[in-house]
Design a protein around this motif. Structure first.
Motif, short mmCIF file in Angstrom:
data_model
loop_
_atom_site.label_atom_id
_atom_site.label_comp_id
_atom_site.label_asym_id
_atom_site.label_seq_id
_atom_site.Cartn_x
_atom_site.Cartn_y
_atom_site.Cartn_z
N GLY A 353 0.78 -1.17 0.02
CA GLY A 353 -0.09 -0.07 0.03
C GLY A 353 0.64 1.21 0.23
O GLY A 353 0.28 2.48 -0.08
N SER A 354 1.91 1.07 -0.15
CA SER A 354 2.85 2.24 -0.10
C SER A 354 2.68 3.35 -1.17
O SER A 354 2.54 4.58 -1.27
N CYS A 355 2.41 2.62 -2.41
CA CYS A 355 2.07 3.34 -3.65
C CYS A 355 0.76 4.26 -3.46
O CYS A 355 0.59 5.46 -3.84
N ALA A 356 -0.32 3.64 -2.95
CA ALA A 356 -1.72 4.15 -2.67
C ALA A 356 -1.44 5.39 -2.03
O ALA A 356 -2.32 6.29 -2.20
N ALA A 357 -0.76 5.05 -0.97
CA ALA A 357 -0.66 6.28 0.16
C ALA A 357 -0.32 7.77 -0.77
O ALA A 357 -0.46 8.64 0.03
#
Length: 377
Positions: A353-357
């Motif tokens: 989820g680092s990208c979505a953040a």
């Protein structure tokens, strides 16, 4: 029939594509010879003189069936095109074997047009590998007259086409690309046309109705077009768009029955260029079609600097959108993913989820990549 000039030849603007021939009992490997004969006869009587086939169409039967149908007519009454099947890397060292077999299968004596088939991310390195001897062999066939005009087809992105043209552009006379009003922006067909223009290469069109998707529109989109041209069906609009691109010489249609043949011949009986208002309406329809279920990635690349797997997320999301939109996009998506290393494909996402953040568009990137992997599987 509309005709376009090409190196002193008058080519019918409508070409008969032999990838979707009528078949016996719906079996793709058994084209209906009698039905194909009837369609070829009607095409020639109506002024169509360009016929396109390929090694792999209809499980290898297209060249045979089309060759038989055309052999019933004078050889100088039509132009026949086929292709070297480099989409299968196992064929790269078999150019002479395959070419000789194609001449035998078609019985044509020579090919008026011969294409290096489907230049794309999966095969560009091998197409450019001189060890296979593909280009020298084809140029020798051209010198002896067994190939009259040499070109290539491309499903790859612009950088791939640029690499091919840098290596072989001086030998190419035309290029066949996927071009329709939906892909004008969605697959950057506009940019491909501009690239070919810079190289002085005329355009041959494949997938003008995107595998049939543009022949049957959602009612709201169809109504927008009917309000402007009540006498023309959605499929005719797709062809009118292509007719309005000045670089286009031949537009291929993979016709499956006589009804399609008659409708397409009627459409190509005259030029009816689109007005600015009509072009704007098609642009709106294209936006409707490409927004359904797709993700709004703007390729800002904020996500990539936060991905511990080093995935090219914007590229993967672009391929996902191709798959969602469907039609020939399914092929583009699978081809694109197949060209990636296994550890850079959608299923390499660990869902952290680092990208979505950091996504400005608030896309659920892990969920989208998981869905992508599931659809591919």
């Amino acid at each position: 029939m509309i005709y376009r000039d090409f190196n002193g030849l008058k080519l019918s603007a409508l070409g008969f594509g032999a990838m979707r021939l009528p078949c016996v009992d719906g079996n793709d490997a058994t084209p209906d010879q009698d039905a194909v004969n009837e369609m070829v006869d009607y095409a020639l009587e109506s002024g169509v003189n360009y016929f396109d086939t390929a090694w792999g169409y209809h499980d290898g039967q297209s060249e045979i069936v089309l060759g038989r149908a055309l052999a019933r007519h004078p050889r100088d009454s039509y132009y026949l095109a086929t292709k070297f099947p480099g989409y299968d890397l196992a064929n790269m060292d078999k150019v002479e074997e395959i070419f000789e077999e194609q001449l035998r299968k078609t019985g044509a004596g020579h090919f008026d047009f011969y294409l290096i088939h489907n230049v794309c991310e999966l095969n560009i390195d091998e197409y450019l590998n001189p060890a296979h001897g593909i280009m020298p062999y084809l140029l020798e066939q051209k010198r002896t007259g067994r190939i009259r005009h040499l070109g290539f087809s491309a499903h790859g992105a612009i950088p791939v086409m640029e690499r091919f043209l840098e290596a072989y552009g001086e030998h190419m006379e035309f290029c066949q690309i996927q071009l329709n009003y939906m892909d004008w922006e969605f697959q950057d067909a506009r940019g491909k046309v501009e690239l070919l223009r810079r190289h002085g290469l005329p355009v041959w069109v494949m997938e003008p109705v995107r595998g049939g998707k543009l022949a049957s529109l959602p009612e709201a989109d169809a109504e927008k077009l009917r309000a402007l041209r009540p006498d023309e069906k959605p499929v005719a609009w797709a062809f009118r768009f292509v007719q309005s691109v000045p670089e286009v010489v031949v537009t291929l249609s993979g016709m499956s029955d006589m009804e399609q043949m008659r409708e397409n011949v009627a459409t190509f009986a005259e030029d009816r260029p689109l007005t600015e208002v009509e072009r704007a309406a098609l642009d709106e329809v294209a936006r409707d079609l490409t927004s359904q279920g797709t993700v709004p990635c703007t390729a800002c690349h904020y996500c990539t600097s936060h991905c511990p797997q080093g995935l090219d997320i914007p590229h993967l999301l672009s391929l996902y959108n191709q798959l969602i939109v469907g039609g020939s996009g399914d092929f583009i998506a699978r081809m694109g993913v197949g060209s990636l290393p296994e550890d850079k494909r959608p299923d390499a996402c660990i869902g952290c989820g680092s990208c979505a953040a950091v996504c400005p568009q608030q896309i659920d990137i892990p969920g989208t990549l998981a869905d992508f992997a599931a659809r591919l599987a």
